[in-house]
Motif scaffolding. Structure first.
Motif: not given
Length: 545
Positions: A437-439, A456-459, A488-493, A519-521
């Motif tokens: 999403p960030s490119g 992060y909390p998911l919500v 939204a978690i996607g925007k935080r990622y 954990i997201r790498h």
């Protein structure tokens, strides 16, 4: 020229990302900025401090293992930015610290050695001129800048060939006629009086450029209430001289013995004629310098030692080997004090496919201590008792022992820019990935990433924020983390990708049931599930290595 255009575009994207995400801001931006000065934002200062602290650890706290198998002897220093004015007379900066400057009357001012021209075959007057910091940049400007081409009557410019001598073959249409020529630096000119015959890089007008003249790079100031020449002082153009002035203080107040080094990190100032290429060349910058004092007979050995140690250090930051190289200075470009100098160069986007200076390792001989001894009338020689004992054991004559055991040490100086190191890590880390999403994402080595983990909390409900914040409070004592319960978690990622955070830890509904988190790498986008109580060990193993 497609590769050159792409590299230029990458640099523009890096600069934009630095502003958008808080790495680097133009100084005094609300007043229109001030050229050659930059402010380091919340993420920029974290990145800069991570590099600084690693340099300090590797140079002072845990210095390299020397040729004898033992750690070398190193201490630190923080000297004043303003030193006695005679410091700079002794060092040669007052008389010789100059850049050649050319005035474009009524328009601008340029560094002469940053001016390039496109010449017809056999001609000594360029048909077009530009201001750049390298041949590659000059070729790019002339071949891609439509305004520049229109100014000089150029069309269909094509860079055909570059050779090692720094000459670029060019094909173009010049004022409607086929044209073949080269691009060369205009300085030094083949003869006096050429610059007034060159067209202005800004207007194309002939007769407005002055011949080059010396321009002192030191910024001056007037400490105290009286502003006259007797009270004139300078902001230091390098940190090195403060180390030389304190050589005897360090010897007399610590247990160091030659060979040893004194390291320093600090601000320096140079009144650059044309600061350019973002934070690569600015008027205020930070340096990481070390002066290695050694016996004259061992100087070349230590020069070779520090040359290779410094290259290893840059690689330890995560800089790819293929983007680094050594370049030995030719005799005609050595500084007045230098017996030998080698640069570690990096392939910046604005120099590619060429390389640009990153760090210099100089064999300064005994020049600096000798100069300060002569100007201050204070003895700065060194009595080497261990050498004296070795020479006695070898049966050397007393006169020779006396002459050889008291000497002015030679100096090997590895000197690099801390702010330039920030630029290198930003360029090295910048990675395009259209699938995100960030490119783009910044692929920092985890040790040097400004933020090590996002928690992060998911919500922002159902007890998730409370668990996430508790984890954040536990981790922040050891790692630079960020807690963010919103968006939204996607925007935080996506934001974490853009600022180079290597890991994101997400607390979700399952966490409350089984005490596990996701954990997201950053680099692989892989997600794995681990126990909440294992997060600290997970980060320790991957961030502190």
């Amino acid at each position: 020229m497609s590769d050159v255009k792409a590299e230029s575009s990458v640099m523009g994207q890096i600069v934009a990302l630095c502003k958008r995400r808080g790495f680097v801001y133009p100084a005094s931006e609300i007043y229109g900025g001030i050229r050659g000065f930059w402010d380091y934002g919340p993420l920029g200062i974290l990145l800069k401090n991570n590099i600084r602290d690693w340099w300090w650890r590797q140079m002072v706290l845990c210095p390299p293992i020397g040729p004898d198998g033992h750690p070398v002897d190193m201490v630190g220093l923080d000297s004043a930015i303003i030193q006695h004015p005679r410091t700079w007379e002794a060092s040669g900066h007052v008389a010789g610290f100059n850049d050649p400057m050319v005035d474009d009357i009524g328009v601008s001012r340029y560094r002469a050695d940053h001016m390039f021209g496109m010449f017809a075959a056999g001609a000594d007057v360029p048909v077009a001129t530009c201001v750049a910091s390298s041949l590659g940049e000059a070729a790019e400007m002339i071949a891609t800048d439509k305004k520049l081409q229109k100014l000089f009557g150029l069309r269909n410019v094509e860079v055909a060939e570059r050779n090692e001598a720094g000459v670029t073959a060019v094909k173009a249409s010049y004022k409607g006629q086929p044209f073949e020529g080269t691009i060369l630096c205009l300085y030094p000119p083949a003869r006096e009086g050429l610059f007034p015959t060159y067209p202005s890089p800004s207007t194309g007008e002939v007769g407005k450029l002055t011949d080059p003249r010396a321009f002192n790079l030191m910024l001056d100031t007037y400490p105290g209430p009286i502003r006259d020449e007797a009270n004139k002082a300078y902001l230091r153009p390098e940190t090195a001289q403060g180390i030389f002035l304190n050589f005897k203080n360090v010897v007399d107040t610590t247990r160091v013995k030659v060979p040893f080094g004194v390291a320093q990190v600090g601000k320096s100032f140079r009144n650059e004629v044309t600061p350019r290429n973002f934070i690569f060349r600015s008027r205020e910058f930070e340096q990481m310098e070390m002066e290695w004092f050694c016996p004259p007979d061992d100087a070349l050995m230590w020069y070779d030692f520090w040359k290779h140690e410094r290259m290893k250090w840059w690689e330890s930051l995560g800089v790819a080997k293929e983007n680094l190289k050594f370049r030995d200075h030719d005799k005609d470009e050595l500084s007045h004090y230098s017996k030998a100098t080698v640069d570690i160069e990096y392939k910046y986007p604005f120099t590619a496919p060429d390389f640009g200076e990153l760090e210099g390792i100089a064999h300064r001989g005994s020049y600096d201590l000798t100069q300060h001894q002569e100007h201050s009338k204070q003895k700065l020689d060194y009595f080497d008792q261990e050498l004296q004992l070795r020479l006695k054991e070898q049966g050397i004559a007393p006169e020779e022992i006396k002459a050889r055991s008291r000497y002015i040490p030679n100096v090997i100086e590895p000197a690099s820019g801390l702010t330039r190191a920030v630029l290198v890590l930003l360029c090295e880390a910048y990675t395009v990935d259209a699938a995100r999403p960030s490119g783009v994402y910044l692929k920092f080595k985890p040790k040097f990433a400004p933020i090590k983990a996002g928690i992060y909390p998911l919500v922002a409900k159902d007890g998730m924020p409370e668990v996430a914040e508790k984890l954040y409070l536990d981790l922040r004592n050891r790692f630079t983390c960020e807690y963010d319960p919103k968006q939204a978690i996607g925007k935080r990622y996506a934001r974490m990708d853009e600022i180079g955070t290597p890991f994101c830890v997400t607390v979700d509904g399952d966490t409350l049931k089984d005490q596990t988190v996701t954990i997201r790498h950053r680099d692989t986008l892989q997600q794995e599930r681990i126990g909440l109580d294992k997060v600290k060990d997970f980060l320790r193993d991957r961030v502190e290595e």
